[in-house]
Structure formats: C-alpha cells, structure tokens
Enzyme design. Structure first.
Site, PDB file in Angstrom:
ATOM      1  N   GLU A 195      -3.551   6.742   8.571  1.00 40.00           N
ATOM      2  CA  GLU A 195      -4.529   7.707   7.745  1.00 40.00           C
ATOM      3  C   GLU A 195      -5.481   8.154   8.743  1.00 40.00           C
ATOM      4  OE1 GLU A 195      -6.087   5.460   4.702  1.00 40.00           O
ATOM      5  OE2 GLU A 195      -4.223   5.611   3.387  1.00 40.00           O
ATOM      6  N   HIS A 252     -15.769  -6.989   5.597  1.00 37.72           N
ATOM      7  CA  HIS A 252     -15.049  -7.151   4.579  1.00 37.72           C
ATOM      8  C   HIS A 252     -15.381  -8.156   3.319  1.00 37.72           C
ATOM      9  CE1 HIS A 252     -12.834  -4.019   6.373  1.00 37.72           C
ATOM     10  NE2 HIS A 252     -12.435  -4.701   7.313  1.00 37.72           N
ATOM     11  N   LYS A 278       0.812  -1.180  -0.007  1.00 35.62           N
ATOM     12  CA  LYS A 278      -0.077   0.144  -0.047  1.00 35.62           C
ATOM     13  C   LYS A 278       0.924   1.131   0.204  1.00 35.62           C
ATOM     14  CE  LYS A 278      -2.707  -3.126  -0.021  1.00 35.62           C
ATOM     15  NZ  LYS A 278      -2.953  -3.679  -1.385  1.00 35.62           N
ATOM     16  N   ARG A 318      -6.287  -7.932 -10.290  1.00 37.97           N
ATOM     17  CA  ARG A 318      -6.948  -9.186 -10.770  1.00 37.97           C
ATOM     18  C   ARG A 318      -8.330  -9.087 -11.210  1.00 37.97           C
ATOM     19  NH1 ARG A 318      -7.945  -8.802  -5.254  1.00 37.97           N
ATOM     20  NH2 ARG A 318     -10.134  -8.680  -4.858  1.00 37.97           N
TER      21      ARG A 318
END
Ligand code: MV4
Length: 491
Positions: free
Chosen positions: A199, A234, A115, A291
């Site tokens: 963040e 998630h 990330k 993907r």
C-alpha cells in the site's frame, strides 16, 4: 438465554458480567490459577477453574471453556477481547456444541481476519481504500510494477497481520527486494501465511475507528467514532469520542462506510471499523475488528448505549431497539489506560503488589478495572490495571475532569502510566486537537514526566509538613486548617 459464561478475565470479565446480571442472566466465570482470588471470579454466580496461569494453559483453551459451559449448563459464551475472541475456529466449535457465541459468525471473522479477503469483500461498496494491491504479491517484478504506480515510501503488510503486526516501510526502490523477502518470511513464521500486499504509506495519519452494531435481521447502525491516535507501538494510550476534527458530514460519510463494511461480511453483533485519516482529511478503510474493543466505554458514555447489553440481545436474535436517527452524541468522553508500566524506564512492565489502590470518584467518572487494594498484579497477562474514563459536556471539561481524576487516582506498590496520561492530555498538541499517530514519538521523552512526578513529591512533602504542624499545635489553635500554601500549590 439464561446463563452466560465469560471466557475472559480481569476488568472486561467483570464489565460483561455486570450487564448480564442487570439483564437477569446468571453468570459463569472461568479462571486460571493466577486469578483464583480475582474480583471477577467472586462476582460470578459460578466459577470454573480451567488451568494453569499461562494463557495457553487456561484462557486460550477453547476445549476447556466449552467443557465448562457443559458442566454449568451455560447457553452462551461471551469472549470479551483478546484470547479467543477473534478465533473463528473457536466460534465454530462453540456453535457445533450448541452454544451461542456472542459475536459475529466464524465466516465474518475469517473474512476480516485476512486483510486481503477484507479488501475484496468491500470492493463493490465504494469504500475508500489506500491505493495498493488487493491480491498477494508473489514476486519482485510485481512489487516493482505496483511501486511505480503508488510511489515511495510504501508499506508491505501481511494479509494475516493486523493491529500493526507484520508491517514494513520501504523508503526507496533499492530496499524493495530485501524488505519483500523479509516480510514474506516473517509473515510465514508469525502467522503461518506468507501472503503480503503493498500500500501507499500514509504518513502522519490519524487513527479513527467507528463502532458498529448489527442484528440478525439485516439492521446495521454506527455509534460514531473513537479517536485513537495517541498510541505507543500500537498500544493505545488515550482514546476519545467524538473526534475533534470530524465535521458532521465526514462523520456521516465514515459512519456509512463503516456500516457498509459490516454489510459486506454479513456482520452480526458489535464490531469496529478502523480508518486512517490523512492530513487532507481523506479517509481510508484499514481493517475491521470483530470483537468488543478495550476502548468501547467512550462510545457508551457519549451515546448512552450499553454495548454489552446490545451484544447479548443481538445474540438472542432480537432486533436492534433503536435506529441510526435515534442515536445522538452527548458531550465528550476520554479514556486513559492505566498500565503497570514505568514510563520513565522504557515502559517496562512493573508488576507487584497494589499496596495503595484508591479510585477517583465523582460525576462523569467511570473506572473499569479488575483489581483491589492489596492484590498482586499477575505477570502472565496484559499489565493494564484500569481504564479511567471521564465524560463531560465538552472536550475541555472532559480533559479537566480527567486531570482531576488522575490526581485523585492513588496507586502505590507499582509504577503506573498515570503521569504519562496526564502529560498526554495536557500537551498543547492534544489540547488543540492537532495531533496524529506520531504524538508519543514526537513529544514524549522520559524527562517530560519529571515535572509531574516532582509535583507529586512536592505535594507529599507539603502534606507531611502540614500534618506535622497540625500535630504540633493540636492542643492550641487550629490556624493550619486553611493553610494558603496548600491551596496555592494544588494543581
Ligand atoms: C498504515 C499506515 C500508513 N499507511 N497503512 C497500523 C495498525 C494497522 N491497523 C495498520 N496500521 C497502519 N497502516 C498505510 N497504508 C500507518 C499505520 C500505523 C498506525 C495506524 C493506526 C494507529 C497507529 C499506527 C501507528 C503506526 C502505523
């Protein structure tokens, strides 16, 4: 390219082979002991057994997949999603073996797999990022410094994480030290990489992702967005395209940003750029998935593009056959994921035998699955049974069609999330379009399904009664044929 090996299983293996066959390509399946009798194995022109039922003994064995390629003379590998699909080392080994990997380069996969590397790669493109750090936070003093700027609550994320893995919310300064320590040690043990960054925590965001396609000649297009906010821990439950909140201008801006993310890592193939959208309609780049995604069918429905076909053509070195201007949104599509899970019992996987398995049919309905009636659902893999997708002229019609399709999907032998899907798409918040990633947490409790489950029981009792009455009067009049009760109780 003449022969493609699909390094995957279930519905996605079948879906990939269908496009390959339409293109005149031969197909090779690889399978584990648990999948010997699976439809995707029978569909393939050839099939190679690669090991035991556990993924680590079969679908994750890159060496055996490459060996199966050699044995069958396949010249390309499609990795599908999950398993080896985002493994840069595997992609590299495939290339070294002289086989085409249908996907991006290992380098692009590596950049987006980190990330922090991803943030740095896109830095010069003016893509909006959540305020925070763009390098690993090593110590508490640094974290305190950053926290002063961005405020609380904040989020600690693992650089090697993604998809919600390795995130920690910090509500106040007093928790910062302990949460930092935990996040670093968790990241170390989970990913072998202790790098974490910080963040601002965007509360109540929407999750909107953009589908991109890039060829080997520098052409990049986006195929609009998918709204994926309805998720549980998630795991996405409902996805739709287009989003009901994006204006054409926002769509354009986010699409351009997504294409820039692809350019920033020299992306090739189909990819998905994830954004958060806050309550003031600011968007922020989160991560890129390198993907084909589970929910790609909703994009195919609204654009008419076969994404797998495009992936294969791009891997062959062909230029994209359309431009951004050629792409238009046609109607609205919704996908409901049907899992073998019990929503009334904490979504516990409920594997077993598919005693009844009857798919819904009709215009605007697509079912991507890898099962047939009578099959056992293996315990070794993801418990997703099917993806139910509806497409219609507008969102309301797509919802109505999905409700009808769910009612016409008959599964017995295992508990499923069908009723949960029906609840979600008919909830006022979903219907109005006013929802965020907290939808399930905010609105779902096991009791809300009682009405749907009861309804099914009522209909079953009614049908049994009707059948009984009909049998009783079989040799007299046929007055039960238009039973008004039956009509009025239908939903
Ligand atoms: C966030 C966030 C709020 N603020 N980042 C979760 C998945 C991963 N891609 C990033 N995620 C989030 N990142 C900031 N700065 C909230 C989430 C998040 C989330 C994002 C998309 C879909 C569902 C989610 C559920 C919980 C948290």
């Amino acid at each position: 390219m003449k022969k493609i090996l699909v390094a995957n299983r279930g519905e996605i293996a079948l879906r990939i082979m269908r496009s390959a066959r339409e293109m005149g390509l031969a197909t090779v399946a690889v399978y584990s002991d648990a999948d010997r009798l699976a439809p995707f194995v029978r569909f393939a022109d050839e099939a190679v057994h690669i090991g035991g039922p556990a993924s680590s003994d079969s679908y994750l064995r890159g060496d055996r997949v490459i060996e199966a390629c050699r044995a069958t003379g396949a010249d390309a590998i499609h990795p599908g999603y999950g398993f080896l699909s985002e493994n840069a080392n595997f992609a590299r080994q495939v290339a070294e073996a002289g086989i085409i990997f249908i996907g991006p380069t290992p380098e692009a996969m590596e950049v987006m797999g980190s990330k922090l590397a991803a943030k740095n790669a896109v830095k010069s493109y003016g893509i909006p990022l959540v305020p925070g750090t763009d390098s690993a936070i090593e110590n508490l003093a640094e974290a305190i410094e950053v926290a002063k700027e961005i405020g609380f609550p904040l989020l600690i994320k693992a650089s090697a994480g993604g998809g919600g893995k390795g995130m920690r919310i910090v509500e106040e300064a007093s928790e910062l030290e302990s949460q930092m320590k935990r996040a670093i040690s968790e990241a170390e043990s989970a990913f072998g990489d202790g790098a974490v960054f910080v963040e601002r925590y965007v509360s109540g965001p929407r999750h909107i992702e953009i589908q991109v396609l890039a060829d080997q000649h520098g052409n990049v297009v986006h195929l609009f967005e998918r709204e994926c906010s309805i998720q549980r821990r998630h795991q996405k439950v409902v996805e739709e395209a287009p989003s009901s909140v994006l204006t054409p201008e926002m769509r354009d801006a986010m699409g351009k940003s997504a294409c820039d993310v692809a350019r920033a890592c020299n992306y090739v193939g189909a990819g998905t750029v994830e954004f958060l959208l806050d309550d003031r309609m600011n968007y922020y780049f989160l991560e890129m998935n390198t993907r084909l995604q589970v929910e790609h069918p909703v994009t195919e429905m609204i654009t008419g593009v076969d994404l797998v076909r495009e992936q294969i053509k791009v891997a062959e070195g062909l230029p994209l056959s359309f431009t951004q201007e050629d792409l238009k949104i046609h109607g609205h599509a919704i996908e409901v994921r049907v899992y073998a899970e019990d929503p009334q019992n904490g979504f516990l996987p409920d594997i077993g035998n598919l005693k009844t398995y009857k798919r819904p049919e009709g215009p605007g309905i697509r079912v991507d699955d890898g099962f047939e009636e009578g099959m056992d659902i293996p315990i070794y893999y993801d418990p997703m049974i099917a993806k139910l997708v509806t497409h219609a002229g507008d969102r309301d019609q797509a919802i109505a069609r999905m409700t009808r399709a769910i009612n016409d999907f008959h599964i017995s032998g295992v508990k499923t999330t069908l009723a949960f899907g029906k609840f979600a798409i008919n909830h006022e918040a979903f219907k109005s379009g006013n929802f965020d990633t907290h939808f399930v947490k905010n609105f779902f409790s096991p009791e809300v399904l009682d009405v749907f489950v009861d309804e099914e029981a009522r209909i079953a009792a009614l049908a049994a009664n009707l059948f009984y009455e009909k049998a009783k009067s079989a040799n007299t009049a046929s007055e039960n044929q238009h039973n008004p009760e039956w009509r009025s109780r239908r939903n």
